[in-house]
Design an enzyme around this catalytic site. Structure first.
Site, short mmCIF file in Angstrom:
data_model
loop_
_atom_site.label_atom_id
_atom_site.label_comp_id
_atom_site.label_asym_id
_atom_site.label_seq_id
_atom_site.Cartn_x
_atom_site.Cartn_y
_atom_site.Cartn_z
N GLY A 163 17.14 24.65 15.95
CA GLY A 163 16.18 24.97 17.00
C GLY A 163 15.52 26.30 16.76
O GLY A 163 16.08 27.18 16.09
N ASP A 164 14.32 26.43 17.28
CA ASP A 164 13.62 27.71 17.23
C ASP A 164 14.23 28.60 18.29
O ASP A 164 14.34 28.21 19.45
CB ASP A 164 12.12 27.49 17.52
CG ASP A 164 11.40 26.90 16.32
OD1 ASP A 164 11.77 27.27 15.18
OD2 ASP A 164 10.47 26.10 16.51
N HIS A 172 13.07 27.94 4.56
CA HIS A 172 13.08 28.38 5.97
C HIS A 172 12.84 29.88 6.02
O HIS A 172 13.32 30.63 5.18
CB HIS A 172 14.44 28.01 6.60
CG HIS A 172 14.50 28.32 8.06
ND1 HIS A 172 15.08 29.48 8.54
CD2 HIS A 172 14.05 27.65 9.14
CE1 HIS A 172 14.98 29.49 9.86
NE2 HIS A 172 14.36 28.38 10.25
N ALA A 232 22.48 23.94 12.20
CA ALA A 232 22.40 22.47 12.22
C ALA A 232 23.64 21.87 11.55
O ALA A 232 24.08 20.78 11.94
CB ALA A 232 21.12 22.01 11.52
N LYS A 234 24.11 19.84 4.62
CA LYS A 234 23.85 18.94 5.76
C LYS A 234 24.02 17.48 5.32
O LYS A 234 24.55 16.66 6.06
CB LYS A 234 22.44 19.20 6.32
CG LYS A 234 22.30 20.54 7.02
CD LYS A 234 21.02 20.68 7.84
CE LYS A 234 19.93 21.42 7.16
NZ LYS A 234 18.79 21.78 8.03
N LYS A 242 -2.00 12.75 21.27
CA LYS A 242 -3.32 12.11 21.42
C LYS A 242 -3.44 11.01 20.37
O LYS A 242 -2.78 11.07 19.35
CB LYS A 242 -4.43 13.13 21.20
CG LYS A 242 -4.48 14.19 22.26
CD LYS A 242 -5.67 15.10 22.02
CE LYS A 242 -5.32 16.53 22.34
NZ LYS A 242 -5.68 17.48 21.33
N THR A 269 9.95 15.78 20.39
CA THR A 269 10.57 17.10 20.23
C THR A 269 11.42 17.44 21.44
O THR A 269 11.33 16.81 22.50
CB THR A 269 9.51 18.20 20.01
OG1 THR A 269 8.68 18.25 21.17
CG2 THR A 269 8.66 17.92 18.78
N TYR A 270 12.26 18.45 21.24
CA TYR A 270 13.22 18.87 22.25
C TYR A 270 13.01 20.37 22.43
O TYR A 270 13.18 21.13 21.47
CB TYR A 270 14.61 18.57 21.71
CG TYR A 270 15.80 18.95 22.54
CD1 TYR A 270 16.44 17.99 23.33
CD2 TYR A 270 16.33 20.23 22.51
CE1 TYR A 270 17.57 18.33 24.06
CE2 TYR A 270 17.45 20.57 23.24
CZ TYR A 270 18.07 19.61 24.02
OH TYR A 270 19.19 19.94 24.74
N GLU A 293 5.02 11.74 15.73
CA GLU A 293 5.80 12.70 16.53
C GLU A 293 4.99 13.10 17.76
O GLU A 293 3.78 13.34 17.67
CB GLU A 293 6.09 13.95 15.68
CG GLU A 293 6.84 15.04 16.45
CD GLU A 293 7.40 16.08 15.52
OE1 GLU A 293 7.91 15.71 14.44
OE2 GLU A 293 7.34 17.27 15.87
P1 FAD Z 1 19.36 25.22 10.00
O1 FAD Z 1 19.50 24.09 9.05
O2 FAD Z 1 20.55 25.60 10.81
O3 FAD Z 1 18.87 26.48 9.15
C1 FAD Z 1 18.49 27.70 9.80
C2 FAD Z 1 18.61 28.83 8.78
O4 FAD Z 1 19.99 29.08 8.50
C3 FAD Z 1 18.00 28.51 7.41
O5 FAD Z 1 17.50 29.72 6.88
C4 FAD Z 1 19.16 27.99 6.59
O6 FAD Z 1 18.99 28.23 5.20
C5 FAD Z 1 20.34 28.77 7.15
N1 FAD Z 1 21.56 27.97 7.24
C6 FAD Z 1 21.69 26.65 7.47
N2 FAD Z 1 22.99 26.30 7.56
C7 FAD Z 1 23.69 27.43 7.37
C8 FAD Z 1 25.08 27.72 7.37
N3 FAD Z 1 25.99 26.76 7.57
N4 FAD Z 1 25.47 29.01 7.17
C9 FAD Z 1 24.56 29.98 6.99
N5 FAD Z 1 23.21 29.77 6.99
C10 FAD Z 1 22.80 28.51 7.19
N6 FAD Z 1 12.57 23.18 16.91
C11 FAD Z 1 12.78 22.98 18.23
O7 FAD Z 1 13.19 23.91 18.93
N7 FAD Z 1 12.58 21.75 18.79
C12 FAD Z 1 12.14 20.69 18.07
O8 FAD Z 1 11.98 19.59 18.58
C13 FAD Z 1 11.89 20.88 16.66
N8 FAD Z 1 11.47 19.86 15.88
C14 FAD Z 1 11.36 20.03 14.52
C15 FAD Z 1 11.03 18.95 13.71
C16 FAD Z 1 10.97 19.07 12.33
C17 FAD Z 1 10.62 17.87 11.47
C18 FAD Z 1 11.24 20.34 11.74
C19 FAD Z 1 11.21 20.51 10.24
C20 FAD Z 1 11.55 21.43 12.53
C21 FAD Z 1 11.62 21.29 13.93
N9 FAD Z 1 11.95 22.37 14.76
C22 FAD Z 1 12.14 22.17 16.11
C23 FAD Z 1 12.05 23.72 14.21
C24 FAD Z 1 13.48 24.08 13.78
O9 FAD Z 1 14.33 24.04 14.89
C25 FAD Z 1 13.38 25.49 13.19
O10 FAD Z 1 12.74 25.45 11.95
C26 FAD Z 1 14.66 26.27 13.15
O11 FAD Z 1 14.31 27.65 12.94
C27 FAD Z 1 15.60 25.86 12.04
O12 FAD Z 1 16.14 24.62 12.25
P2 FAD Z 1 17.04 23.91 11.13
O13 FAD Z 1 17.60 22.71 11.73
O14 FAD Z 1 16.30 23.85 9.85
O15 FAD Z 1 18.18 25.03 11.00
#
Ligand code: FAD
Length: 290
Positions: free
Chosen positions: A108-109, A150, A124, A166, A274, A47-48, A16
């Site tokens: 996303g964060d 999470h 997501a 998902k 790196k 990453t994005y 990554e």
């Molecule tokens: P989700 O799956 O949407 O979950 C977020 C929260 O909501 C969780 O607590 C989950 O339990 C809950 N939830 C999920 N679906 C629902 C639903 N339908 N209804 C109610 N609650 C729900 N961030 C970036 O900004 N850019 C990046 O490039 C990036 N790369 C990453 C790469 C990896 C391998 C990982 C593991 C994370 C990465 N992240 C990145 C971080 C990620 O975006 C964060 O962890 C973010 O806070 C949650 O993303 P998620 O897709 O898990 O969210």
């Protein structure tokens, strides 16, 4: 080639990287990528920056990976943050035109002070639904999984239920959030399988190289535990960066060996743009050599 096809036969191996913050950083990253290709990774993901200004360089980086003359698949991360239906269509069309058809679909964060994504997608799950509906099988879709749960999840069980959702909406494989807690990882992998998550799990390994970065990665956003073994490394080499790095590399190699012995579907190493330290780790681990 679909990454999931690789995972059917053997453990996939990947890196990554992240988009450079400046234009000058681009050639530097391209140089590091050339070194990383030598390990013959099955894919390299980029990453994005959610809602950030370096989204443009993400496309530049994944385009370069897709255009490189080797078998490495380009995977882009993609988030809901600030994205509209039309905006997502436009960006995905650009990725596909560049030969990028693997995507890690994330919420996303959220930038500091934001309560939601300020876009058309809240989670997501919404993004996976949209991508499958609009693009069918043209995309291979990965989703995030958090072995420690999470940080915003009501409970680990609720988080696992969302991971299963998902999968049911069309995700092809899981990419995990960093964890150093191997007991928790073992618990989680059994728990997701028991909950019906059957898609492959690709495990993210964050090399332990720098004390402050390690503490920050665990505690600033993700709420990840620092297990006793890692805490001892931090304490022992608190004021000794070189000693910390040496011990951290050993820690990382041990973690890779433990993951391999558990029987994961993929190993995803955060290369941190790196190649030098990653080369040391991979050579020592014996899983890939240049
Ligand atoms: P989700 O799956 O949407 O979950 C977020 C929260 O909501 C969780 O607590 C989950 O339990 C809950 N939830 C999920 N679906 C629902 C639903 N339908 N209804 C109610 N609650 C729900 N961030 C970036 O900004 N850019 C990046 O490039 C990036 N790369 C990453 C790469 C990896 C391998 C990982 C593991 C994370 C990465 N992240 C990145 C971080 C990620 O975006 C964060 O962890 C973010 O806070 C949650 O993303 P998620 O897709 O898990 O969210």
């Amino acid at each position: 080639m679909k990454i999931t096809e690789v995972m059917k036969n053997r453990m996939s191996f990947s890196f990554e990287v992240f988009p450079p913050k400046t234009d000058e950083g681009v050639p530097k990253l391209l140089g590091a990528l050339d070194e990383l290709y030598a390990f013959k990774p099955d894919f390299i993901s980029c990453t994005y920056g959610a809602g950030g200004s370096n989204v443009g360089r993400n496309l530049e980086v994944v385009t370069a990976i897709a255009a490189s003359r080797n078998d490495t698949v380009a995977v882009t991360h993609f988030t809901c943050v600030g994205n509209t239906f039309d905006g997502v269509r436009k960006q995905i069309d650009d990725y596909l035109a560049a030969g990028v058809d693997h995507i890690l679909a994330l919420r996303g964060d959220l930038p500091e002070g934001w309560e939601g994504t300020r876009g058309d997608f809240d989670y997501a799950t919404d993004l996976v639904t949209f991508l499958r509906r609009e693009y069918g099988d043209k995309l291979t879709i990965a989703v995030a999984g958090s072995p420690e749960g999470h940080i915003q999840a009501r409970s680990l069980e609720a988080d696992i239920a969302h991971l299963k959702q998902k999968q049911d909406l069309g995700a092809d494989y899981v990419m995990t959030q960093l964890t150093y807690d191997m007991d928790q990882f073992r618990y989680w992998i059994d728990a997701i399988r028991a909950a019906g998550v059957t898609i492959p799990v690709d495990v993210g390994v964050m090399p332990v190289l720098n004390k402050d970065a390690c503490i920050r990665m665990c505690l600033s956003m993700n709420g990840c535990a620092i297990p006793r073994k890692l805490a001892e490394v931090i304490s022992k080499y608190y004021n000794d960066p070189d000693g910390f790095k040496k011990a951290g590399i050993e820690y990382t190699v041990d973690q890779i060996h433990e993951y391999v012995s558990i029987g994961i579907d993929g190993l995803h190493v955060y290369a941190l743009n790196k190649s030098e330290d990653v080369t040391t780790i991979l050579n020592a681990s014996g899983i890939r050599r240049r």
